[in-house]
Design a protein around this motif. Structure first.
Motif, short mmCIF file in Angstrom:
data_model
loop_
_atom_site.label_atom_id
_atom_site.label_comp_id
_atom_site.label_asym_id
_atom_site.label_seq_id
_atom_site.Cartn_x
_atom_site.Cartn_y
_atom_site.Cartn_z
N UNK A 13 0.75 -1.35 -0.05
CA UNK A 13 -0.10 0.12 0.09
C UNK A 13 0.77 1.12 0.17
N UNK A 14 2.00 1.31 0.81
CA UNK A 14 2.79 2.36 0.85
C UNK A 14 3.86 2.44 -0.51
N UNK A 15 3.80 1.58 -1.36
CA UNK A 15 4.77 1.19 -2.49
C UNK A 15 5.87 0.67 -2.43
N UNK A 16 6.03 0.27 -0.97
CA UNK A 16 7.51 -0.29 -0.96
C UNK A 16 7.89 -1.51 -1.79
N UNK A 17 6.87 -2.33 -2.51
CA UNK A 17 6.93 -3.43 -3.29
C UNK A 17 5.63 -3.54 -4.03
N UNK A 18 5.92 -4.33 -5.25
CA UNK A 18 4.45 -4.70 -5.82
C UNK A 18 3.94 -5.98 -5.46
N UNK A 19 2.55 -6.23 -5.72
CA UNK A 19 2.02 -7.22 -5.66
C UNK A 19 2.62 -8.67 -6.00
N UNK A 20 3.23 -8.29 -7.38
CA UNK A 20 4.02 -9.61 -7.64
C UNK A 20 5.30 -10.02 -6.98
N UNK A 21 5.89 -8.80 -6.28
CA UNK A 21 7.03 -8.92 -5.84
C UNK A 21 6.72 -9.56 -4.38
N UNK A 22 5.60 -9.27 -3.79
CA UNK A 22 5.42 -9.89 -2.35
C UNK A 22 5.02 -11.17 -2.71
N UNK A 23 4.32 -11.85 -3.75
CA UNK A 23 4.24 -13.25 -3.78
C UNK A 23 5.35 -13.93 -4.00
N UNK A 24 6.20 -13.23 -4.80
CA UNK A 24 7.79 -13.95 -5.09
C UNK A 24 8.71 -13.78 -3.95
N UNK A 25 8.32 -12.94 -2.78
CA UNK A 25 9.38 -12.64 -1.78
C UNK A 25 9.87 -13.81 -0.88
N UNK A 26 11.15 -13.90 -0.60
CA UNK A 26 11.46 -14.81 0.41
C UNK A 26 10.60 -14.69 1.81
N UNK A 27 10.42 -13.24 2.02
CA UNK A 27 9.31 -13.33 3.36
C UNK A 27 8.05 -14.12 3.36
N UNK A 28 7.72 -14.58 2.13
CA UNK A 28 6.54 -15.51 2.29
C UNK A 28 7.14 -17.22 1.75
N UNK A 29 8.10 -17.03 0.99
CA UNK A 29 8.47 -18.55 0.50
C UNK A 29 9.61 -19.04 1.36
N UNK A 30 10.29 -18.42 1.96
CA UNK A 30 11.56 -18.74 2.47
C UNK A 30 11.56 -18.70 4.29
N UNK A 31 11.28 -17.40 4.40
CA UNK A 31 11.16 -17.03 5.90
C UNK A 31 9.95 -16.55 6.43
N UNK A 32 8.91 -17.21 6.25
CA UNK A 32 7.53 -16.55 6.51
C UNK A 32 7.48 -16.64 8.04
N UNK A 33 6.53 -15.66 8.61
CA UNK A 33 6.29 -15.93 10.14
C UNK A 33 4.89 -15.74 10.42
#
Length: 608
Positions: A237-257
């Protein structure tokens, strides 16, 4: 008070007599609906056909392990994720689509609100709730000491972020459904007309209210309450990253919390996950020091259980007769919140309008042909002979688990090859050249490409069993590309509205809400068959309306909808299903019965 009346009505709405649990939970978020993988079993077409099984009379399984010993304080529990494909690894409730990822998330992801044995929200979870007298506003208060695994507190703004992602114009997932769209201001936000959702009010770090345009009984069984850690995954929402980037992010795929009982320590993508105990879990310290999740194939799962290499796993039903004789294993089972179906490609997804569009030029546009194909399928044999009675013929698209709404008087379309042939004749699909295969109503070649999933040695024989059923009434069906397709690739084709697919075999995990609009609505991304009609729109809307608080009214609406689906046949349900769970006898505090304490992963343990 009206609120109390609503709760009493809600308790009647979902008289759920069975719960599927291949791992103790149906989904990471039980209000959601997911594509799942059908087990495979060997066809036995030549065996004498028997009468269909009465599942309630014939099969009785325990719901909880018998070991009552104290859980080992620093136990190590191993879960076998039975799959012949790697799990996709989209480990976010906002973006995942398949049941395998839900199996992974159950150990570290939680909803803020818990649910009871009828899958209705309670105040026993990480948050409590109150509903306004007009049944349109729910206010959640997050309890103290509910923290993300990095130590940050779970905030009301994290739940807001979930809704901001689900309703975002660039959202790339499939969970923008009725309960999201019904939030006041959500349609305007979804269209990009505003950057705020007016119906959501963050009152404080611990309190949030959500107001709906229309009061609906689905509030009690279909509300979304899983927060998303904005500080961890980044702020779209703040423009830090795009929707596609968040889906591909390690924060979701490698080290989610999450804020569940275990935290992710290490992921080998698609293969395994090591979870470590969350020492400050809000309910208390889990018994196990670690939980290991590892993918095991359907062919090797039972052997791994016998050897003690895994402590619990789903059991492919073709191995049921062997599994029940294994001395160190207990079998638990209930009827699944799921069904298997044959889908017909009737159109495509309009990306710009974000809705399904029915295309009358599609091969399967004639409903008489769809009706005939349903009548041609011998689901009695599939259930009785191929699945040891652990599958039984499906009649409608509202599963028997939803006993208040499943129309038991509706027979669906039973196996009747002669009826199938008569319907094809009526449609003008005749064998013009005398080769035993029917041409279409224009006298042209009629061949259907059938997409079905791989998985074990018996997946293709099952697909061929149906292909033979259809050939018996003169319809030529062939496997798409001459082969079965891997689970993830299969659903990628359906999501992309691949025009090569004429028909397909899939399975749905229904979630805990009987509302079927998330699978068959005009704007439902999960509506892979792309069926639309004004009558369908009307009935689905009525089923979640304020009038639907009246149980009799809602039952009548869903009976009408089931009748419409049997008439129009956008999909042909094939079998309802038992789900088997096998547990090592050292497991303690494990149950597949929703609403019980041992249904929760933080309770599960081992005694040695």
């Amino acid at each position: 008070m009206k609120k109390q009346f609503m709760l009493l009505v809600g308790l009647m709405l979902v008289l759920s007599v069975f719960l599927a649990a291949c791992t103790g939970k149906d989904n990471a978020d039980e209000g959601t609906k997911d594509p799942v993988k059908e087990d495979d079993s060997k066809p036995a077409a030549e065996k004498e056909k028997e009468e269909p099984v009465d599942p309630e009379a014939a099969l009785v399984f325990p719901l909880e392990v018998t070991n009552t010993a104290t859980a080992k304080e620093d136990g190590e529990l191993t879960f076998g994720l039975v799959s012949d494909s790697p799990f996709e690894g989209t480990l976010s409730p906002v973006f995942y689509s398949g049941a395998y990822d839900a199996d992974v998330m159950q150990f570290f992801v939680e909803d803020l609100l818990a649910t009871d044995g009828d899958y209705l929200i309670t105040n026993d979870g990480a948050a409590t709730y109150e509903i306004s007298d007009d049944n349109k506003t729910i206010t959640l208060k997050i309890k103290d000491n509910v923290n993300w695994h990095d130590g940050e507190p779970v905030k009301a703004s994290d739940l807001l972020y979930t809704y901001e992602l689900l309703g975002h114009p660039d959202y790339v997932g499939e969970r923008y459904d009725f309960m999201i769209e019904n939030v006041v201001g959500m349609p305007a936000y979804n269209k990009g007309e505003t950057d705020k959702i007016s119906g959501i009010n963050v009152i404080s770090d611990k309190e949030i209210s959500i107001t709906y345009t229309e009061a609906t009984p689905s509030l009690l069984s279909g509300i979304v309450t899983y927060p998303t850690p904005r500080h961890h995954v980044g702020d779209v929402i703040a423009g830090e990253l795009t929707m596609e980037e968040i889906v591909a992010s390690d924060k979701i795929r490698v080290n989610p919390i999450g804020f569940g009982p275990y935290k992710v320590a290490k992921i080998v993508p698609g293969e395994s996950v090591l979870f470590e105990r969350s020492e400050d879990y809000w309910r208390g310290k889990p018994a196990n020091k670690t939980v290991v999740l590892k993918v095991v194939s359907s062919a090797t799962a039972l052997e791994a259980l016998k050897k003690g290499e895994i402590d619990f796993a789903s059991v492919p039903v073709d191995q049921y007769e062997i599994a029940k004789k294994v001395e160190n294993v207990e079998l638990l089972a209930k009827v699944d919140l799921a069904y298997t179906y044959i889908g017909f490609n009737l159109g495509q997804w309009d990306t710009d309008k974000k809705e399904n569009v029915t295309d009358p030029s599609k091969k399967m546009s004639n409903k008489l042909v769809r009706q005939a194909m349903w009548h041609a399928m011998d689901n009695d044999t599939i259930g009785k002979e191929l699945y040891h009675g652990l599958r039984f013929p499906a009649t409608t698209l509202v599963i028997p688990v939803f006993a208040s709404f499943h129309d038991a008087s509706n027979p669906g379309r039973a196996y009747d090859p002669e009826k199938a042939k008569a319907l094809l004749d009526e449609a003008g699909y005749l064998d013009v050249d005398g080769d035993g295969i029917r041409e279409n109503d224009k006298g042209e070649e009629f061949i259907l490409d059938f997409a079905s999933m791989s998985g074990g040695e018996t997946a293709e024989p099952i697909a061929q069993f149906y292909i033979q059923n259809w050939a018996d009434v003169g319809i030529k069906v062939q496997l798409l590309d001459g082969r079965l397709h891997e689970f993830n690739a299969f659903y990628d084709m359906l999501k992309a509205s691949d025009p090569k697919v004429d028909i397909f075999q899939g399975a749905w995990g229904t979630g805990s809400d009987p509302d079927p609009s998330g699978l068959y609505g005009r704007t439902a991304a999960f509506n892979y068959n792309h069926y639309t009609s004004e009558k369908n729109d009307e009935l689905l809307e009525a089923g979640t309306s304020e009038k639907a608080f009246d149980l009799d009214y809602r039952k009548d609406i869903y009976n009408q909808w089931q009748e419409l689906m049997v008439e129009d046949v956008p999909v042909a349900p094939t079998v309802y299903r038992y789900a088997l769970t096998a547990t090592n006898k050292r497991m303690v505090n494990y149950s597949i019965e929703a609403g019980t304490p041992n249904y929760n992963p933080w309770m599960w343990g081992v005694s040695e």
